[in-house]
Design a protein around this motif. Structure first.
Motif, PDB file in Angstrom:
ATOM      1  N   PHE A 129       0.842  -1.201   0.000  1.00 48.63           N
ATOM      2  CA  PHE A 129       0.000   0.000   0.000  1.00 48.63           C
ATOM      3  C   PHE A 129       0.871   1.242   0.000  1.00 48.63           C
ATOM      4  N   GLU A 130       0.554   2.150  -0.900  1.00 47.15           N
ATOM      5  CA  GLU A 130       1.162   3.484  -0.873  1.00 47.15           C
ATOM      6  C   GLU A 130       0.083   4.485  -1.227  1.00 47.15           C
ATOM      7  N   ASP A 131       0.149   5.664  -0.620  1.00 46.63           N
ATOM      8  CA  ASP A 131      -0.799   6.717  -0.981  1.00 46.63           C
ATOM      9  C   ASP A 131      -0.319   7.379  -2.269  1.00 46.63           C
ATOM     10  N   ILE A 132      -0.557   6.662  -3.355  1.00 45.47           N
ATOM     11  CA  ILE A 132      -0.318   7.141  -4.718  1.00 45.47           C
ATOM     12  C   ILE A 132      -1.643   6.919  -5.432  1.00 45.47           C
ATOM     13  N   ASN A 133      -1.961   7.699  -6.456  1.00 50.46           N
ATOM     14  CA  ASN A 133      -3.218   7.523  -7.205  1.00 50.46           C
ATOM     15  C   ASN A 133      -4.460   7.751  -6.331  1.00 50.46           C
TER      16      ASN A 133
ATOM     17  N   GLY B 156       4.665   2.599   1.863  1.00 52.00           N
ATOM     18  CA  GLY B 156       5.197   2.739   0.498  1.00 52.00           C
ATOM     19  C   GLY B 156       6.491   1.997   0.401  1.00 52.00           C
ATOM     20  N   GLY B 157       7.233   2.255  -0.696  1.00 50.21           N
ATOM     21  CA  GLY B 157       7.081   3.297  -1.653  1.00 50.21           C
ATOM     22  C   GLY B 157       7.847   4.602  -1.326  1.00 50.21           C
ATOM     23  N   CYS B 158       7.909   5.387  -2.394  1.00 49.44           N
ATOM     24  CA  CYS B 158       8.679   6.633  -2.335  1.00 49.44           C
ATOM     25  C   CYS B 158       8.224   7.581  -1.244  1.00 49.44           C
ATOM     26  N   ILE B 159       6.929   7.526  -0.862  1.00 52.65           N
ATOM     27  CA  ILE B 159       6.520   8.533   0.121  1.00 52.65           C
ATOM     28  C   ILE B 159       7.134   8.267   1.493  1.00 52.65           C
TER      29      ILE B 159
ATOM     30  N   TYR C  80       2.649  -7.259  -5.387  1.00 57.18           N
ATOM     31  CA  TYR C  80       2.414  -6.482  -6.613  1.00 57.18           C
ATOM     32  C   TYR C  80       2.285  -5.007  -6.218  1.00 57.18           C
ATOM     33  N   ALA C  81       2.622  -4.103  -7.112  1.00 60.78           N
ATOM     34  CA  ALA C  81       2.488  -2.670  -6.789  1.00 60.78           C
ATOM     35  C   ALA C  81       2.215  -1.859  -8.051  1.00 60.78           C
ATOM     36  N   PRO C  82       1.602  -0.666  -7.874  1.00 59.97           N
ATOM     37  CA  PRO C  82       0.854  -0.232  -6.693  1.00 59.97           C
ATOM     38  C   PRO C  82      -0.502  -0.934  -6.587  1.00 59.97           C
ATOM     39  N   LEU C  83      -1.156  -0.637  -5.468  1.00 61.54           N
ATOM     40  CA  LEU C  83      -2.364  -1.373  -5.118  1.00 61.54           C
ATOM     41  C   LEU C  83      -3.632  -0.736  -5.700  1.00 61.54           C
TER      42      LEU C  83
ATOM     43  N   GLN D 231      -1.608   8.641 -10.985  1.00 58.70           N
ATOM     44  CA  GLN D 231      -0.331   9.132 -11.489  1.00 58.70           C
ATOM     45  C   GLN D 231       0.459   8.006 -12.135  1.00 58.70           C
ATOM     46  N   TRP D 232       0.123   6.776 -11.762  1.00 55.23           N
ATOM     47  CA  TRP D 232       0.968   5.635 -12.111  1.00 55.23           C
ATOM     48  C   TRP D 232       0.051   4.467 -12.468  1.00 55.23           C
ATOM     49  N   ARG D 233       0.332   3.798 -13.520  1.00 54.26           N
ATOM     50  CA  ARG D 233      -0.394   2.565 -13.843  1.00 54.26           C
ATOM     51  C   ARG D 233       0.551   1.612 -14.542  1.00 54.26           C
TER      52      ARG D 233
ATOM     53  N   GLU E 240      13.213  -6.428  -3.390  1.00 50.22           N
ATOM     54  CA  GLU E 240      13.570  -6.236  -4.808  1.00 50.22           C
ATOM     55  C   GLU E 240      12.383  -5.591  -5.526  1.00 50.22           C
ATOM     56  N   HIS E 241      12.692  -4.697  -6.454  1.00 53.22           N
ATOM     57  CA  HIS E 241      11.622  -4.014  -7.210  1.00 53.22           C
ATOM     58  C   HIS E 241      11.791  -4.251  -8.700  1.00 53.22           C
ATOM     59  N   PHE E 242      10.728  -4.594  -9.360  1.00 54.81           N
ATOM     60  CA  PHE E 242      10.819  -4.680 -10.820  1.00 54.81           C
ATOM     61  C   PHE E 242       9.510  -4.343 -11.516  1.00 54.81           C
TER      62      PHE E 242
ATOM     63  N   GLY F  84       9.197  -6.969  -3.446  1.00 52.13           N
ATOM     64  CA  GLY F  84       8.365  -5.985  -2.755  1.00 52.13           C
ATOM     65  C   GLY F  84       7.560  -5.058  -3.642  1.00 52.13           C
ATOM     66  N   GLU F  85       7.949  -4.905  -4.899  1.00 50.38           N
ATOM     67  CA  GLU F  85       7.164  -4.096  -5.840  1.00 50.38           C
ATOM     68  C   GLU F  85       7.394  -4.691  -7.210  1.00 50.38           C
ATOM     69  N   TYR F  86       6.352  -5.151  -7.828  1.00 52.62           N
ATOM     70  CA  TYR F  86       6.511  -5.622  -9.200  1.00 52.62           C
ATOM     71  C   TYR F  86       5.197  -5.540  -9.955  1.00 52.62           C
TER      72      TYR F  86
ATOM     73  N   GLY G 161      14.278   1.854   4.854  1.00 55.64           N
ATOM     74  CA  GLY G 161      14.686   2.373   3.542  1.00 55.64           C
ATOM     75  C   GLY G 161      13.844   1.766   2.437  1.00 55.64           C
ATOM     76  N   ASN G 162      13.620   2.571   1.399  1.00 57.46           N
ATOM     77  CA  ASN G 162      12.853   2.072   0.249  1.00 57.46           C
ATOM     78  C   ASN G 162      13.804   1.857  -0.916  1.00 57.46           C
ATOM     79  N   GLU G 163      13.779   2.729  -1.906  1.00 63.35           N
ATOM     80  CA  GLU G 163      14.674   2.524  -3.055  1.00 63.35           C
ATOM     81  C   GLU G 163      15.941   3.347  -2.827  1.00 63.35           C
ATOM     82  N   GLN G 164      16.844   2.777  -2.047  1.00 63.63           N
ATOM     83  CA  GLN G 164      18.098   3.452  -1.736  1.00 63.63           C
ATOM     84  C   GLN G 164      19.238   2.775  -2.492  1.00 63.63           C
TER      85      GLN G 164
HETATM   86  O1  AHR Z   1       4.885   1.955  -6.766  1.00 59.02           O
HETATM   87  C1  AHR Z   1       5.206   3.223  -7.199  1.00 59.02           C
HETATM   88  C2  AHR Z   1       6.640   3.601  -6.884  1.00 59.02           C
HETATM   89  O2  AHR Z   1       7.532   2.769  -7.550  1.00 59.02           O
HETATM   90  C3  AHR Z   1       7.047   3.443  -5.457  1.00 59.02           C
HETATM   91  O3  AHR Z   1       6.699   4.534  -4.702  1.00 59.02           O
HETATM   92  C4  AHR Z   1       8.531   3.320  -5.529  1.00 59.02           C
HETATM   93  O4  AHR Z   1       9.064   2.569  -4.482  1.00 59.02           O
HETATM   94  C5  AHR Z   1       8.773   2.713  -6.886  1.00 59.02           C
HETATM   95  O5  AHR Z   1       9.686   3.432  -7.608  1.00 59.02           O
END
Ligand code: AHR
Length: 661
Positions: free
Chosen positions: A49-53, A244-247, A505-508, A516-518, A437-439, A466-468, A379-382
């Protein structure tokens, strides 16, 4: 979840089988029933979960009023339309949200004072449902005053604009919370909340103006939107990553996600900027803030209610590295103590006794029992040496205070490459328990990753994917084909359950007017929601998770979509006496498969129980809000028994075969 048995499908499948028998090669898959493999962790399939979209405010968080505390920094009346004589004051009763409005007699009997709130892309209300309007108010000069609260259809051609109205009396100089229930007689996707100063029009002060459906998830007053929370619960997620996520990181450290601002009475939670307001200027949302109404208490509570292990991710003292080249944006390592203390205090908030400082905050919020937190991510995407340098003191402090808490580190924003190759050994050196890992990758990548985890280091940390999501090349939107490739990829997660312990899976979530993101897992507007094809893939994996991995090989090797495997991906798990075999045919041709079972006793056989096929003629489309169930899995009969079973898998199809020993 709806899975319909369709005779039509059965006929098609048998016709397919006849064709295949005549022509195609049978792909024999050997399944070893004797050797029970690694257990599949209860945390394996989860949610991010991230407060995006507009996933939180305007989404899962059921509050319908935008800028309810008049705290939006550019304009305290953003989201509001004031009429008559409205003043903004800033010495209100809530220290961290000091603004409020004063409604004053407009000075002429034919004029009116009041406010409209536009909600998030409007206020969605359903005719016949009830909505709780609350407000903190006082009459500054003493005595009594009167308001009229309305839900309004500003587009109405009828005699009245309002679809319901209720009087509300305010009395006395002291701030108090008032409540009135509104019951609209009409369904509106974009209603407006209107507040009129009426009666003698005595000056009245208003703060924290709120409107919630009374029918929230589990009936909580500060609750979640029911259909959206249900879509999460139905996934039976084993792990729940938040926020999140970047926030987590913040565009600068001042705007990082600060969990301590998200607990305690909602009226006193200071708002924060939301970086998704401006991250993409081509999808810009100048009114996107975080009210923190869905904060850490609500997150832990929801995790508990949907049966997930909570996984908080906290700032490691590095502001977003994508947005900051200047080292001074980050907290120096020797000044990290407040950040480390935040992490320790969060664990205390979740698990501490009610006598502890933060355990008491939790208890005062209504949950004296601990939340039993087991994981924390730092930490997120460091990336770069900056990250391990910052992470190390956190690991030392958390280990010393809470040796049982599992720590999640990061492998950076990329699925491979220099930063990734640098960070994995660093995470191992620091003793992280899991590595995130993010992809977000295109089709080609997903098709090539069927064996991703087969040769991973078995002695290192465990994997948290963690995010794909499959971001189709030129098709960066939700569609069935992307979900098919996600299903194919997930076979490597399942097969390697000894090292992959979590995947999300991300985002939710995404609001159709506010994204903003799909692609995203679940889409919604103000009244409706839709579960995507990717949601169904996650659901199928969660539902047929099984308990242990079984070895499944074709010609002695894993079925990973490798050359010569005709676009097939497969994995198998055991669940008591049941065996679930997942086969993904990514090719455009039907495929014939034979499951040959090893390790059966002489007289023992395996019986086919049923199959679930997930396919769609609408390859590059998805469900919609208007037709939310056009792409759904279909259950079908699957007959046969013996020491081997044969079946057909349609083109571009994810099939789960349910077998019994
Ligand atoms: O899921 C959207 C963004 O993608 C996340 O905030 C970030 O961790 C990644 O770059």
């Amino acid at each position: 979840m709806i899975m319909k048995i369709r005779n039509r499908f059965l006929l098609a499948a048998s016709a397919l089988l006849v064709c295949l028998a005549a022509s195609a090669q049978v792909h024999r898959m050997d399944i070893d029933l004797k050797k029970v493999g690694a257990p599949i962790q209860s945390t394996m399939y989860g949610i991010f979960f991230e407060d995006i979209n507009y996933a939180a405010d305007g989404g899962l968080y059921a509050e319908l009023v935008k800028n309810r505390s008049f705290e939006f920094p550019n304009d305290p009346l953003q989201g509001w339309k004031a009429f008559g004589t409205v003043e903004v004051w800033n010495d209100g009763p809530f220290e961290r949200c000091p603004h409020y409005v004063r409604l004053v007699d407009p000075g002429h009997p034919h004029k009116w004072t009041g406010l409209d709130n536009e909600g998030f892309f409007g206020i969605g209300v359903k005719g016949g449902d009830t909505y709780r309007f609350t407000v903190w108010a006082r009459v500054p000069d003493g005595g009594a005053s009167e308001l009229r609260i309305e839900l309004v259809n500003t587009a109405s051609m009828g005699e009245d604009q309002f679809v319901c109205q209720e009087p509300l009396k305010i009395a006395g100089k002291e701030w108090k919370q008032y409540e009135v229930i509104l019951k609209p007689d009409t369904t509106l996707e974009k209603a407006v909340l209107r507040i009129f100063l009426v009666g003698d029009r005595k000056t009245v002060d208003l703060e924290h103006v709120s409107l919630f459906p009374t029918d929230t998830w589990m009936g909580h007053r500060n609750g979640m939107r029911k259909d959206l929370a249900q879509a999460l619960a139905d996934l039976k997620p084993g792990i729940f990553r938040f926020p999140g996520g970047c926030i987590v990181e913040g565009t600068d450290l001042a705007t990082r996600y600060n969990w301590k601002n998200t607990v305690g009475p909602v009226e006193n939670r200071p708002i924060n900027e939301n970086r998704w307001e401006y991250t993409f200027p081509h999808r810009f949302f100048p009114d996107y803030y975080q009210s923190y109404g869905l904060g850490f208490f609500e997150f832990f509570q929801l995790s508990e209610e949907i049966g997930s292990e909570p996984l908080p991710i906290l700032s490691c003292g590095l502001a977003c590295q994508f947005q900051n080249d200047d080292l001074s944006a980050h907290c120096p390592v020797d000044e990290l103590q407040p950040f480390i203390q935040d992490a320790l205090d969060l664990i205390e908030f979740a698990n501490g006794p009610v006598t502890s400082t933060w355990g008491k905050v939790r208890a005062d919020m209504g949950h004296p029992a601990p939340f039993n937190l087991k994981y924390i991510g730092i930490g997120n995407e460091q990336w770069d040496p900056l990250y391990p340098e910052h992470l190390e003191p956190f690991v030392q402090a958390i280990r010393a205070a809470y040796p049982d808490i599992k720590i999640v580190g990061s492998s950076g924003p990329n699925s491979e490459g220099e930063q990734f190759d640098y960070l994995w050994p660093e995470m191992k050196r620091l003793g992280a328990d899991l590595v995130d890992e993010h992809f977000y990758r295109p089709e080609k990548w997903f098709l090539a990753q069927g064996a991703r985890y087969d040769n991973y280091d078995r002695k290192g940390p465990k994997v948290f994917a963690g995010e794909y999501a499959c971001h189709g090349a030129g098709r960066k939107f939700n569609h069935f084909h992307a979900s098919l490739l996600e299903a194919a990829f997930m076979t490597t997660i399942e097969r390697n359950a000894d090292i992959v312990h979590m995947a999300t899976y991300a985002p939710l979530f995404a609001h159709v007017e506010g994204w903003q993101w799909r692609p995203d897992l679940i889409w919604f507007d103000n009244l409706r929601s839709m579960r995507t094809a990717s949601w169904h893939v996650q659901h199928l994996y969660g539902e047929y998770k099984g308990q242990n991995v079984l070895t499944l090989k074709m010609n002695g090797v894993n079925v990973t979509g490798a050359e010569g495997q005709d676009g097939l991906f497969a994995s198998a798990v055991k669940d008591g006496d049941k065996v679930y075999v997942k086969v993904i045919n990514t090719s455009e041709k039907p495929q014939s498969v034979e499951f040959a079972f090893n390790g059966l006793k002489k007289k023992e056989i395996v019986k086919a129980v049923e199959r679930i096929d997930f396919t769609s003629g609408l390859l590059y489309e998805d469900n919609t809000l208007d037709v939310p169930d056009r792409i759904t899995p279909v259950k079908a009969a699957f007959a046969g028994e013996g020491k081997s079973l044969t079946a057909a898998v349609p083109p571009q199809c994810f099939t789960i075969f349910i077998l019994e020993r």
